[in-house]
Design an enzyme around this catalytic site. Structure first.
Site, mmCIF file in Angstrom:
data_model
loop_
_atom_site.group_PDB
_atom_site.id
_atom_site.type_symbol
_atom_site.label_atom_id
_atom_site.label_comp_id
_atom_site.label_asym_id
_atom_site.label_seq_id
_atom_site.Cartn_x
_atom_site.Cartn_y
_atom_site.Cartn_z
ATOM 1 N N PRO A 316 0.825 -1.216 0.000
ATOM 2 C CA PRO A 316 0.000 0.000 0.000
ATOM 3 C C PRO A 316 0.859 1.265 0.000
ATOM 4 C CG PRO A 316 -0.841 -1.589 1.588
ATOM 5 C CD PRO A 316 0.468 -2.120 1.104
ATOM 6 N N LEU A 317 0.424 2.272 -0.735
ATOM 7 C CA LEU A 317 1.174 3.524 -0.823
ATOM 8 C C LEU A 317 1.288 4.208 0.528
ATOM 9 C CD1 LEU A 317 -0.054 5.083 -4.190
ATOM 10 C CD2 LEU A 317 2.221 4.205 -3.651
ATOM 11 N N CYS A 318 0.267 4.038 1.390
ATOM 12 C CA CYS A 318 0.334 4.678 2.702
ATOM 13 C C CYS A 318 1.485 4.133 3.527
ATOM 14 C CB CYS A 318 -0.996 4.505 3.433
ATOM 15 S SG CYS A 318 -1.475 2.783 3.682
ATOM 16 N N THR A 319 1.748 2.817 3.354
ATOM 17 C CA THR A 319 2.883 2.218 4.072
ATOM 18 C C THR A 319 4.196 2.767 3.554
ATOM 19 O OG1 THR A 319 1.630 0.188 4.468
ATOM 20 C CG2 THR A 319 4.020 0.049 4.637
ATOM 21 N N THR A 322 4.482 6.650 4.710
ATOM 22 C CA THR A 322 4.466 7.066 6.124
ATOM 23 C C THR A 322 5.248 6.141 7.056
ATOM 24 O OG1 THR A 322 2.380 5.870 6.426
ATOM 25 C CG2 THR A 322 2.247 8.216 5.833
#
Length: 536
Positions: A316-319, A322
């Site tokens: 996931p891009l959020c992982t 961030t």
């Protein structure tokens, strides 16, 4: 007075028992003498016979040696008078090449000089044991001796890939009797290749893999000709691939496999049996590997088996943005986010060392920021190019299996694989062979549209992204259209801009339940057909 010994043995004193005792004792003594005499006589006779046998054996060997020497002298004179090189005329098979092969009718009899020459090839002594006599499972078209050997030598083989698997394949083919080999590879030699790609040396770093591999094998096998090509397989047309009898893949890319598979299927014309080119494909992943034989349009193709090679799960891009937890997350961040922010005007080239170095530096700085160890240049290259670590022993096993199948196809000395062999060596050595069935809805060799279940509330953008993740599709840049309208074009820019508004629309607004769509991708030469079924 005691009896004297003579008196004590007087037979008259023991009229009955003494005679019996004396007779028994004399019989035992005579038996022992005869037994010893028989053993002595037998041993002497055995020694005499052995001496006679050795003398006869020596005479026979001398006669054989003299005959061989005379035959070799006659052969040397007769071969000089035989024009040209002997080739084979075998009964036509579906995968027989169009290479012109002169008649071998004049080679009848094992005493013909060409046949005798075929029986005295020191380098291929063990290979010729399979070719000079039939076996219980040989093909009905199998011809023993010189014709098959000459056909093997005339078989033109293409090897795609000169990496870890390709080096083993080239070496095996050269030592198996193939003399006309072509190899194609677009990559150059990196220092990380030297631990398993044994045809390369430190001084070869930076040079073409295909050219160095060909030169190294030819320096060891003087009678083998290997023609290298440094470039992409997409650079060649159908006429180039039509000249080969067998094509062997030692690739590390699913996309390249799918391209050559689609190309070979499209080349087949039913009125021309020689247009069917057998594809022998090998692949390794750590301690696992597989070898398969594909007869385009006749057996299951690579596209039929695509769901067995699921794409790597996306992070996931959020992982990535961030909370990275692994060194691979830092590298993916540099590739997806950092590159887009700093170098969006430059197309990322995973084969460019300068681009890889830039990604490595960015990844390393981000890893230090989050205290994540393990980011190296080699790991960066592996993640960016999706390289799976290779093990030399696995490469050797799979390459041997591929070359074994190529040898059987070229000579018909044994039935070839039907059609999939898998190997695993991580826990123990295990192999399993099975027949993978051809799928009627295969977009390459089938004639039906593949059914895909979709959510009608998803947008076209979400559906396009799912095509890259679905094991049965794996399409990165698809262009979609129905029979009546265009849904989305990746290029040219004018059509992309015109169809871009459809990306935000729901599938139920663009297509109907059960409708077929056509999908094309610049990485492939064919169009895909999918039948979309709405989830209830």
């Amino acid at each position: 007075m005691r009896d004297s010994p003579r008196d004590s043995l007087d037979p008259s004193r023991f009229p009955g028992s003494w005679r019996a005792f004396h007779y028994l004792r004399r019989s035992q003594q005579v038996a022992i003498v005869w037994q010893r005499l028989h053993i002595y006589t037998a041993a002497k006779e055995t020694a005499r016979l052995a001496q006679v046998w050795q003398q006869k054996r020596s005479i026979q060997r001398a006669a054989i040696n003299a005959a061989d020497k005379a035959r070799q002298l006659r052969l040397a004179g007769q071969l000089a008078a035989v024009p040209g090189q002997v080739a084979a005329r075998q009964p036509p098979r579906p995968f027989q090449t169009s290479v012109p092969q002169p008649s071998t009718d004049h080679l009848a009899g094992s005493n013909h000089p060409a046949n005798m020459a075929a029986q005295s090839r020191p380098r291929y002594e063990y290979i010729d044991k399979f070719l000079n006599k039939p076996g219980p499972t040989t093909d009905p078209d199998f011809v023993t001796g010189a014709p098959t050997i000459a056909s093997l030598e005339a078989s033109k083989v293409l090897v795609i890939g000169a990496g870890g698997l390709g080096c083993e394949i080239l070496k095996n083919l050269a030592m198996s009797g193939f003399r006309d080999i072509h190899v194609i590879d677009m990559d150059t030699i990196d220092v990380s290749n030297l631990n398993r790609q044994f045809l390369f040396r430190k001084d070869d770093v930076g040079r073409s893999k295909a050219e160095v591999a060909a030169a190294t094998v030819m320096s060891r096998c003087k009678d083998v000709k290997i023609t290298p090509f440094n470039g992409k397989i997409q650079d060649k047309d159908e006429d180039y691939y039509m000249q080969f009898k067998i094509i062997i893949c030692g690739l590390d890319s699913i996309e390249a496999r799918r391209w050559i598979n689609a190309t070979l299927v499209s080349m087949v014309h039913m009125e021309n049996p020689e247009s069917l080119k057998p594809l022998v494909d090998g692949g390794t992943e750590g301690f696992k590997g597989q070898a398969r034989v594909i007869l385009p349009t006749l057996t299951s193709c690579i596209e039929c088996q695509l769901d067995m090679h699921a794409p790597r799960a996306a992070v996931p891009l959020c992982t990535l943005a961030t909370i990275p937890r692994q060194p691979e997350h830092c590298i993916e961040w540099a590739k997806i986010i950092a590159w887009e922010e700093h170098r969006k005007d430059t197309v990322l080239d995973t084969d460019d060392p300068e681009h890889i170095t830039w990604l490595y530096d960015k990844s390393l700085s981000r890893a230090k920021e989050f205290n994540i160890p393990g980011v190296t240049y080699q790991l960066t290259q592996g993640v960016v190019k999706n390289i799976i670590p290779a093990i030399a022993s696995t490469n050797a096993i799979i390459a041997a299996a591929c070359c074994n199948e190529a040898f059987k196809i070229a000579t018909s000395c044994n039935p070839y694989l039907n059609n999939y062999m898998m190997y695993t060596g991580d826990d123990s050595i295990y192999t399993y062979t099975f027949e993978h069935e051809q799928k009627p809805d295969c977009p390459v060799c089938g004639n039906l549209a593949k059914t895909i279940t979709v959510n009608p509330l998803h947008t076209l953008q979400q559906f396009i992204e799912s095509l890259g993740e679905r094991p049965e599709a794996q399409l990165k840049k698809p262009t979609l259209r129905t029979e009546s309208t265009s849904l989305y074009f990746q290029s040219p820019p004018s059509l992309e801009e015109q169809t871009r508004p459809n990306l935000s629309k729901k599938l139920s607004e663009l297509i109907s339940d059960g409708e077929e769509i056509g999908v094309s991708d610049p990485a492939f030469t064919i169009d895909f057909k999918f039948k979309l079924i709405f989830q209830s």
